[in-house]
Each structure stands twice: as C-alpha cells, then as structure tokens.
Design a protein around this motif. Structure first.
Motif, short mmCIF file in Angstrom:
data_model
loop_
_atom_site.label_atom_id
_atom_site.label_comp_id
_atom_site.label_asym_id
_atom_site.label_seq_id
_atom_site.Cartn_x
_atom_site.Cartn_y
_atom_site.Cartn_z
N UNK A 1 -12.87 -13.39 4.10
CA UNK A 1 -13.54 -12.28 4.80
C UNK A 1 -12.59 -11.11 4.98
N UNK A 2 -11.34 -11.40 5.35
CA UNK A 2 -10.36 -10.33 5.56
C UNK A 2 -10.01 -9.63 4.25
N UNK A 3 -9.83 -10.41 3.19
CA UNK A 3 -9.52 -9.81 1.89
C UNK A 3 -10.63 -8.85 1.45
N UNK A 4 -11.87 -9.27 1.67
CA UNK A 4 -13.02 -8.43 1.30
C UNK A 4 -13.05 -7.16 2.14
N UNK A 5 -12.78 -7.28 3.43
CA UNK A 5 -12.78 -6.11 4.32
C UNK A 5 -11.72 -5.10 3.91
N UNK A 6 -10.53 -5.62 3.59
CA UNK A 6 -9.42 -4.74 3.20
C UNK A 6 -9.75 -4.01 1.90
N UNK A 7 -10.30 -4.73 0.95
CA UNK A 7 -10.68 -4.13 -0.33
C UNK A 7 -11.72 -3.03 -0.13
N UNK A 8 -12.73 -3.31 0.67
CA UNK A 8 -13.80 -2.34 0.91
C UNK A 8 -13.29 -1.12 1.68
N UNK A 9 -12.46 -1.37 2.71
CA UNK A 9 -11.99 -0.27 3.56
C UNK A 9 -11.05 0.68 2.84
N UNK A 10 -10.34 0.18 1.83
CA UNK A 10 -9.35 1.02 1.13
C UNK A 10 -9.72 1.26 -0.34
N UNK B 1 0.83 -1.21 0.00
CA UNK B 1 0.00 0.00 0.00
C UNK B 1 0.86 1.25 0.00
N UNK B 2 0.19 2.37 -0.26
CA UNK B 2 0.81 3.68 -0.08
C UNK B 2 0.81 4.01 1.41
N UNK B 3 1.72 4.92 1.81
CA UNK B 3 1.82 5.29 3.22
C UNK B 3 0.51 5.87 3.75
N UNK B 4 -0.26 6.48 2.88
CA UNK B 4 -1.52 7.12 3.32
C UNK B 4 -2.55 6.10 3.82
N UNK B 5 -2.41 4.86 3.39
CA UNK B 5 -3.37 3.83 3.82
C UNK B 5 -2.87 3.00 5.01
N UNK B 6 -1.67 3.27 5.47
CA UNK B 6 -1.06 2.43 6.49
C UNK B 6 -1.85 2.44 7.80
N UNK B 7 -2.19 3.62 8.28
CA UNK B 7 -2.89 3.74 9.57
C UNK B 7 -4.22 3.00 9.56
N UNK B 8 -4.98 3.20 8.47
CA UNK B 8 -6.29 2.54 8.36
C UNK B 8 -6.14 1.02 8.36
N UNK B 9 -5.13 0.53 7.60
CA UNK B 9 -4.96 -0.92 7.50
C UNK B 9 -4.46 -1.50 8.82
N UNK B 10 -3.55 -0.82 9.49
CA UNK B 10 -3.06 -1.30 10.78
C UNK B 10 -4.22 -1.41 11.78
N UNK B 11 -5.12 -0.43 11.76
CA UNK B 11 -6.27 -0.45 12.66
C UNK B 11 -7.18 -1.64 12.33
N UNK B 12 -7.41 -1.87 11.03
CA UNK B 12 -8.27 -2.97 10.61
C UNK B 12 -7.67 -4.32 11.02
N UNK B 13 -6.37 -4.49 10.83
CA UNK B 13 -5.71 -5.74 11.19
C UNK B 13 -5.77 -5.97 12.71
N UNK B 14 -5.54 -4.89 13.48
CA UNK B 14 -5.60 -5.00 14.93
C UNK B 14 -7.01 -5.36 15.40
N UNK B 15 -8.01 -4.75 14.79
CA UNK B 15 -9.41 -5.04 15.13
C UNK B 15 -9.74 -6.51 14.93
#
Length: 215
Positions: free
Chosen positions: A182-191, A141-155
């Motif tokens: 399920x995780x792949x779908x969540x990541x795609x939708x969130x970003x 990912x780009x750095x701009x999506x890092x925070x969102x993805x880290x939060x999603x993975x932690x959740x």
C-alpha cells in the motif's frame, strides 16, 4: 514472522502481602534453555528465600510454556504467573517471583493474588516493545520531492532510520509487511514514479521511548 510484544529491557517489581515479600524479575529469552538458566540464576541469587516460582513462554508461532510452584500449593504460583504472561500477549519471556515468607499464611486465594500482582508489577517496570515484521526500504529522490514524501511518510506513521543527503536524498525507511505494498503504491502515485523504491532486509522493528529499535 508475526507481530508480537516482547521484552526489550527486563525489570523487577515488588509487593508486600501480610509481611511476605514477593519480588518479580523479568527477562527476555529466546530458548527454553535460556529460560531455565535464568530461573536457576534467580534461585542462586535468592538462595535464602522460601520459594522461587516461575513461568515462561518461548516462541511466537509454536509457543512453549512451562510454570513451577516451587513448593507453594499446586496452582497458586506458577499458573497465575503464566496467566499474566499469556494475558499480556508478550512472547519470549521468563518471570521468576521470589517469596520471602512473612510468617502469615495467605491461603490459596491470597497466594494467587500476590503472585499475580507481583508479576504485573515486574512487567510494568520492564520496557515492552511491539515487534513489527517488515523490511528496510530505501527511498531515493530529487530534493524537490523531499517535502512531499516526508509529509506522506508522517501521515502514514512510517518509521525511518536515517536520511542521506548527497546529489540525491535517500530516506532509509521501515515498512511493515502489512502496509508495504500500500505504501509503495501511494509513493508511486504521489510522486508520479519519481521516487525509486528499493526493498532491503527483512527485520523486526519497533519503538521504545520514541527510539527506533531494529531486531
């Protein structure tokens, strides 16, 4: 590949019952031959003991189990050891319980309790891990999506091996087979599809003392 418990690091436990010492030693094994070799190793180590009773469970889908009373009354040693193993849900394990006779007969009930308690003590002093079947997954990912993805993975309590920081960020994650789609779908939708998801090797993974372990 199925989720199951396994011995990551074998241990030992000891109890005293009416002056008899019961010493349980636990080891991870992958084959019947490995289990038998360990039983023989313990016999040699404790050559002066009255009994070296044992049980093992090998395999995750087609499970092979065997037990030995090694001279104790039938059903008072090997079977209780095997019942503890079966009840624990641990696969690919061998337990040898050595008895140094203390001079007092325990009776069948006393023997069953002693071999049961010794086996539990040995397992409690071992590092047991839940082996989860899954895949290595690279998330770029780009750095701009890092925070969102880290939060999603932690959740979603997703384990990660490490993160690369170059012109992009690549998180090397571990997805269970059960949650992968399920995780792949969540990541795609969130970003909005901005994160590239690339599946890698099939692995078993788990944690021991907070450390991520790959099998």
């Amino acid at each position: 590949m199925i989720k199951h418990k396994a011995v990551y690091r074998g241990g030992s436990g000891e109890i005293i019952e009416k002056k008899s010492r019961f010493i349980a030693n636990v080891k991870s094994v992958e084959t019947v031959e490995e289990a038998q070799a360990y039983i023989e190793e313990m016999r040699k180590k404790y050559w002066d003991a009255r009994h070296n009773c044992s049980a093992f469970s090998v395999g995750t889908e087609r499970v092979i189990t065997r037990c030995s009373d090694d001279g104790e009354p039938g059903g008072t040693a090997g079977k209780p050891i095997l019942e503890v193993i079966s009840g624990s849900g641990i696969h690919n394990i061998v337990v040898v319980v050595t008895r140094y006779f203390g001079g007092t007969l325990l009776g069948t009930g006393g023997l069953v309790r002693a071999y049961t308690d010794a086996t539990r003590a040995g397992i409690e002093n071992s590092d047991i891990v839940e082996k989860i079947p899954g895949r290595r997954v690279d998330l770029a990912m780009e750095y701009t999506d890092l925070g969102k993805l880290q939060y999603l993975l932690a959740q979603n309590e997703v384990l990660t091996e490490y993160t690369e920081y170059t012109d992009k960020v690549i998180i090397h994650a571990l997805f269970s087979e059960e949650d992968k789609e399920r995780l792949k779908k969540k990541i795609t939708e969130a970003t909005s599809g901005r994160v590239t998801v690339r599946e890698g090797d099939e692995v078993y993974f788990g944690t021991v003392g907070g450390e991520v372990i790959i099998f």
